[in-house]
Write an enzyme that holds these catalytic residues in place. Structure first.
Site, short mmCIF file in Angstrom:
data_model
loop_
_atom_site.label_atom_id
_atom_site.label_comp_id
_atom_site.label_asym_id
_atom_site.label_seq_id
_atom_site.Cartn_x
_atom_site.Cartn_y
_atom_site.Cartn_z
N SER A 93 25.82 24.79 8.38
CA SER A 93 25.99 25.33 9.45
C SER A 93 25.87 24.19 10.61
CB SER A 93 25.34 26.58 9.89
OG SER A 93 25.75 27.57 9.04
N GLU A 98 -19.67 -25.82 7.18
CA GLU A 98 -18.84 -26.37 6.01
C GLU A 98 -18.81 -27.99 6.02
OE1 GLU A 98 -17.37 -24.79 3.62
OE2 GLU A 98 -17.96 -22.85 4.25
#
Length: 788
Positions: free
Chosen positions: A489, A213
């Protein structure tokens, strides 16, 4: 009449013409005249030019100062808003830990550890049938930094038997694995990043970046005129833009401060900012900012920024553990993350990576052999179906709510916080698989069935897993938390816990009436509860009524001890909402959610101790300091001894009660459970636990329609599938203080001795077990004569 004065003529002074003397022939000088008009225009142009120059210089200087202030605020303040990182629980390994060999292998795979023949670096492990040789990564733990460490972990049938440090064979009391990074909470611009300091960045990435770069990065002052000129010539000759001349510093300036607009003004501003950045800051600081800012790809709606996150995004592991070809790929993809998307354009991406490797070789960073080996290697990407971040909408909703409640609503707006949660990734994965498998099967008859599921860690009282929809990744209604449905229950353990806390009156062998009963409510309406089979047996032992989930004996028991007493027990155990104190409550006419059910059954599993369920253990700020938060104290909701009897009764439900099918599926494990079904089979419930996790599961329809499912055929089927995915750890049911092994008459429930006939053997509270001599029969005359 007077004469008018004649005006005097004005005097004019003429400037003599300037003569320029020039040498003529013979060396004689001759004067030449300069044009007055030409000389005046020259002076005017010069005057305007230098004034404009001064103004321009002032404007540029002022603008430079303005830009300098913007740059300084960014660089010297908070460069980025770092998303909050959310971690799972940290797996603790220690002698006696209930962690199997297979479970640890799965955890290491999830963390991205590599299985090798012999670990040579962090992030690697080897395994035999009974041992795992692990080289752990360094990581930040809420209790302090954990350094890299190599250990040998040994297993037996109960779990971990030893953890020894490889360097000196020292036995460790506890050893932590790093937590799984579940996600980062994005609150603002959609940018996601994982900051990595420059000194933690592999040198090969830095070398390759500069080669590809900006080769003159360490020489130029932010702008490279030669690179710009070279790029312009190449682009002109090509007739299109094929090369850029921007330096890394210019790219950073554009990414930090500017848009992607293509204009001369923007380029000039970019160049000026680059010069200022280069003047103010060290090259390494600029490089660090670039490596953490650069755009590296797109993860759906999230932009992937920086090398640290890109490493996880492409390879699923920390950047320090990448191979050289993988590091080269990260530099290669900068040129065009979409164009070089390796999952869509593998050949294109590999060619670009190989170019970077060739540049490294040509620069002397690689020899020919290293280069050839590198270009021959595959890209080594993570599997595309393996997500970078976990989709846990139900759990994350609870985490966000808890963070807001305990730490304040503004917490998630802070940059760089780290949230450590209670989530167990292995439990979550097993739960999601169980939900998908079971609901697909059950949905063949009813596609509208839905599910809510919560798992807790029995030891930490943390939420280990949560599923809020039959599609676990669905980000809508969270049935694990938000529903309110009759629990049926599932309330019965708290009815029986209340009774068993009265040892003078009740034991597991106490006979309960199983006869028709009619009750009136506050409005004068009558209610006649029925057993599921609509039969009456006269009387049954308390344990039988419990494990067969019989309604009539339970109501008789509840009315005898008082509805308000049962409501108090449920409240102490952690029930969130107010309990309606009506007789129908005794059979589960109480609305709740899986999270609420998990809370109260966590109390039962934890020896009757109430601890508020939590999803967050620790939050660290950006400086890795723990934040202070509110915390609720633990209380003893149910006495330990009577709670033990309830746990035992729940194991009998699985052994030969309504959850017998579960017991048959796992005959070698001791499990506790309770099924629940609401009226007309609209809601199917199950709650249970092994030695590690407590589970609460609901299956039903959002429209409250009939499902035709019981607790054992719907919700329990999900739990059974969960245990197949995550094999259970057998409950350790060692008797607790205050309990004894009791023997009671099957019919009367009277305490007897072990050698008496017609007795049942059950645990009992010590004060409730006072067996009579001689099995309660009168002594023979000869024994009376000798005093017994």
């Amino acid at each position: 009449m007077t004469d008018k004065a004649t005006p005097k003529p004005k005097k004019t002074t003429k400037r003599p013409a300037v003569k320029r003397v020039s040498a003529g022939k013979g060396g004689k000088k001759r004067a030449t005249k300069k044009s007055p008009q030409k000389s005046g225009w020259g002076r005017k142009i010069w005057s305007i030019t230098w004034k404009l120059g001064v103004i321009a210089a002032v404007v540029i200087a002022a603008y430079g100062i303005y830009l300098d202030q913007i740059i300084a605020r960014k660089f010297e303040g908070q460069k980025w808003h770092l998303p909050a990182q959310v971690f799972s629980r940290s797996m603790a390994l220690y002698p006696g830990a209930a962690v199997s060999h297979g479970q640890l292998m799965s955890e290491l795979k999830l963390l991205g550890y590599r299985k090798v023949a012999n670990p040579r670096q962090v992030g690697e492990f080897s395994a035999s049938k009974t041992k795992i040789d692990l080289w752990r990564r360094p990581f930040l733990h809420p209790k302090g930094d954990q350094t890299e460490q190599r250990v040998m972990i040994t297993f037996d049938s109960n779990g971990i038997s030893s953890v020894a440090r490889s360097s000196d064979q020292r036995q460790l009391a506890v050893f932590h694995l790093e937590p799984v990074l579940l996600d980062r909470i994005i609150t603002g611009d959609g940018e996601d990043r994982l900051f990595v300091a420059a000194d933690k960045m592999p040198q090969a990435i830095i070398d390759a970046l500069i080669l590809v770069e900006d080769r003159s990065f360490y020489e130029h002052h932010g702008v490279n005129p030669f690179a710009i000129l070279r790029a312009a010539m190449v682009n002109i000759s090509a007739g299109r833009t094929v090369q850029g001349g921007s330096t890394l510093t210019q790219q950073l300036a554009k990414n930090f401060f500017l848009s992607s607009e293509r204009s001369l003004t923007r380029k000039l501003r970019e160049a000026l900012m680059a010069i200022i950045i280069d003047f103010r800051y060290e090259k390494n600081e600029i490089l660090e900012a670039y490596l953490n800012e650069v755009y590296m790809g797109q993860d759906k709606a999230r932009g992937v920024h920086g090398m640290g996150l890109a490493s996880q995004f492409y390879f699923g592991r920390p950047i320090g553990e990448l191979t050289l070809p993988q590091q080269a790929f990260l530099v290669a993809v900068i040129k065009g993350p979409s164009y070089y998307n390796p999952w869509r354009y593998e050949e294109r991406a590999q060619k670009r990576r190989d170019l970077v490797l060739r540049l490294l070789m040509e620069a002397g960073e690689l020899n020919v052999a290293q280069y050839e080996a590198a270009v021959e290697s595959p890209l080594g990407l993570r599997k595309s179906d393996k997500p970078v971040h976990q989709k846990l909408p139900a759990f994350f909703a609870v985490v966000k709510r808890e963070l807001s409640t305990r730490y304040g609503e503004a917490l998630l707006q802070q940059s760089g916080i780290k949230v450590y949660t209670t989530l167990d990734p292995m439990a979550q994965e097993a739960a999601e698989k169980a939900v998908k498998q079971t609901l697909k099967q059950l949905g063949k008859n009813d596609e509208s069935l839905q599910v809510g599921m919560v798992l807790t860690d029995k030891y930490s009282a943390g939420i280990a897993a949560m599923v809020g929809d039959k599609v676990p990744s669905y980000q809508g209604f969270n049935r694990a938390v938000e529903i309110r449905r009759p629990i049926g229950s599932l309330i019965k353990p708290f009815v029986y816990a209340t009774a068993l806390n009265q040892p003078k009156k009740y034991t597991l062998a106490t006979p309960l009436k199983d006869e028709p009963i009619t009750l009136k409510n506050g409005q004068g309406k009558t209610w006649s509860p029925q057993n599921v089979d609509r039969k009456f047996r006269g009387q049954v032992p308390l344990l039988t009524a419990f494990k067969k989930s019989m309604n009539v004996p339970t109501v008789n028991l509840g009315m005898a001890i008082g509805v308000s007493s049962v409501a108090t027990t449920l409240d102490k155990a952690g029930w969130k909402d107010k309990v309606p104190e009506y007789p129908s409550m005794l059979l589960g006419a109480v609305n709740g959610s899986p999270l609420m059910v998990a809370q109260v059954f966590q109390t039962v599993a934890d020896n009757g101790r109430y601890r508020h369920l939590n999803s967050v253990t620790t939050v660290l700020d950006e400086n890795n300091q723990p934040l202070v938060a509110s915390k609720r104290a633990a209380t003893q909701a149910i006495p330990v001894a009577s709670n033990y009897l309830v746990k035992y009764a729940m194991t009998q439900v699985v052994d030969n009660g309504t959850a017998k099918r579960l017991g048959n599926a796992f005959p070698r494990a001791t499990l506790a459970g309770k099924t629940g079904t609401s009226n007309d089979s609209r809601d199917s419930w199950f709650a249970g636990f092994d030695e590690r996790n407590v589970a609460a599961i609901w299956v039903g329809r959002d429209d409250n329609g009939k499902t035709g499912l019981y607790g054992s055929s719907g919700a329990m089927a999900v739990y059974q599938a969960f245990l197949k995915n995550r094999p259970p750890l057998s409950l350790r049911m060692a008797p607790v203080d205050g309990t004894v092994q009791g023997y009671f008459d099957r019919n009367s429930g009277a305490a007897k001795q072990a050698d008496c006939g017609n007795v049942i053997k059950v645990p009992a509270l010590r004060e409730s077990y006072q067996p009579v001599a001689n099995c309660g029969e009168p002594l023979p005359w000869w024994k009376k004569l000798i005093g017994g």
